[in-house]
Design a protein around this motif. Structure first.
Motif, PDB file in Angstrom:
ATOM      1  N   LEU A   1       0.922  -1.112   0.041  1.00  0.00           N
ATOM      2  CA  LEU A   1      -0.012   0.092   0.023  1.00  0.00           C
ATOM      3  C   LEU A   1       0.897   1.330  -0.116  1.00  0.00           C
TER       4      LEU A   1
ATOM      5  N   GLY B   1      -8.058   6.560  -1.928  1.00  0.00           N
ATOM      6  CA  GLY B   1      -8.090   5.200  -1.583  1.00  0.00           C
ATOM      7  C   GLY B   1      -8.115   4.259  -2.428  1.00  0.00           C
TER       8      GLY B   1
ATOM      9  N   GLN C   1      -5.336   4.097  -4.982  1.00  0.00           N
ATOM     10  CA  GLN C   1      -4.123   3.444  -4.408  1.00  0.00           C
ATOM     11  C   GLN C   1      -4.438   1.975  -4.221  1.00  0.00           C
ATOM     12  N   GLY C   2      -5.527   1.385  -4.031  1.00  0.00           N
ATOM     13  CA  GLY C   2      -5.974   0.244  -3.995  1.00  0.00           C
ATOM     14  C   GLY C   2      -5.766  -0.481  -5.346  1.00  0.00           C
TER      15      GLY C   2
ATOM     16  N   SER D   1      -2.226  -0.569  -6.059  1.00  0.00           N
ATOM     17  CA  SER D   1      -1.469  -1.345  -5.472  1.00  0.00           C
ATOM     18  C   SER D   1      -1.686  -2.878  -6.103  1.00  0.00           C
ATOM     19  N   THR D   2      -2.590  -2.963  -6.525  1.00  0.00           N
ATOM     20  CA  THR D   2      -3.117  -4.336  -7.354  1.00  0.00           C
ATOM     21  C   THR D   2      -2.259  -4.712  -8.490  1.00  0.00           C
TER      22      THR D   2
END
Length: 56
Positions: free
Chosen positions: A10, A29, A32-33, A36-37
């Motif tokens: 993250l 958010g 960001q998710g 991150s994936t």
């Protein structure tokens, strides 16, 4: 151990997301998710290709 891996993932995703979206925006958010994936998929792909080439 998983907690550490998720925090690092993250953090990297947040650093990349901060290049595209302001950190105080409501959808930071989500971005960001998603990033991150993408980072996780890239790391796994590099590991798989590295091991695949090593076996040849």
């Amino acid at each position: 151990m998983i907690n550490l891996a998720v925090r690092i993932l993250l953090a990297v995703g947040g650093a990349v997301a901060a290049l595209f979206v302001a950190e105080d925006s409501p959808n930071f958010g989500v971005v960001q998710g998603m990033l991150s994936t993408v980072v996780l998929v890239c790391v796994i792909g590099i590991i798989v290709l590295w091991r695949w080439k090593k076996d040849e």
